[in-house]
Scaffold this motif. Structure first.
Motif: not given
Lengths: 196, 196
Positions: B34-43, B51-57
């Motif tokens: 969930d981008l809006m919940k900052g889940e791309t910024r967790t360790p 890079a802290g971006q989705v999508p990633v596979v």
């Protein structure tokens, strides 16, 4: 008919197409299109690329192709500028898309504002500057273990990324803060070779 | 280990990876981020994509790959989503790079501002709106002679472009002004098929 490249020599996006064609030893002619003089908006040019953008190439068979990185991938098919390994090829593509989305819009645009629109570096939008610096840092990190961005030899990723990175200083970025990037620029310039 | 796709279901850039994997019949799992919940910024996430971006596979062998269109090209290698003809393949790449540079930053960003940041359509930056409209018109022109963007069948160009085009209305764009685009959206949705 040989390959024709329409480009502005002040544009990194155009120069990378020229360098690739030179490196591949292709027979081509360069048609200078001056962006600042509006030469991408003439009826003659719009007949070739309705989007009014350079670079655009006209292939040997007369068909046009636009978008710098799509042109690079087309011209370099089967050459050593595209890694043979599937994962390395995917990493190269990752860098090519990243370049157009997260590097060029900041690093190249800052340079354009300063050099061609006369804006002072201090007056640049701080967000633009921060994102440009972040892109340069990402490159520095990407070069932490290798001499080139992908694998152990020059690929289109290096060609595409070096184009505006080597000119980042013109947009006020201090390249001495990115020593691995500086060394990589010198390496790629020699390897390509970049003479203009 | 099967393919893992990390993505936010509200993001067209992420959904196009999912649709491609589904269309190709790949065995994969979807990890909702969930981008809006900052889940791309967790360790945990940054360990996969710094890079802290989705999508990633994460591929079957455990190696990561980012950038939506690079992922599409990697997954679809050797499939009918990539034209066999070299010029058509180049045209597909032209659309993929154009999408990230001249379409997504306007069409997707307008939608993000309205739907996720609560901005009123009337308050959107007029430059953003004009460029988004111009991108939609370019698509309309690109569909003037064919049923798909490249050649006569579905390719990655359609998959990549449909992702945010079908949601353009959420950013205030009036898709009824682009009848060929509207018909193409319905065609691609059926062909992929897009169920979410």
């Amino acid at each position: 008919m040989s390959l024709k490249i329409y480009g502005d020599s002040a544009s990194g996006n155009c120069l990378k197409v020229k360098w690739t064609a030179q490196r591949l030893g292709l027979d081509f002619s360069w048609v200078e299109i001056d962006l600042m003089k509006g030469e991408t908006r003439t009826p003659e040019f719009l007949a070739i690329n309705p989007a009014g953008q350079v670079p655009v190439v006209v292939l040997e068979d007369g068909r046009p192709l636009a978008q710098s990185n799509a042109i690079l991938l087309h011209l370099a098919q089967g050459s050593d500028l595209i890694p043979a390994d599937a994962y390395e090829r995917a990493q190269m593509l990752e860098w090519l898309f990243w370049e157009q989305y997260s590097h060029e819009p900041y690093v190249a645009v800052a340079r354009f504002r300063v050099r061609y629109e006369g804006q002072a570096v201090e007056d640049l939008d701080p967000k633009l500057v921060a994102r440009g610096a972040s892109a340069l840092q990402r490159l520095e990190d990407g070069l932490s273990t290798g001499q080139f961005l992908v694998g152990d030899q020059l690929s289109l990723a290096d060609v595409a990324l070096v184009a505006y990175t080597r000119l980042a200083g013109e947009g006020g970025f201090d390249l001495s803060r990115y020593p691995k990037v500086q060394a990589w620029i010198a390496r790629v310039e020699t390897d390509l070779p970049i003479t203009s």
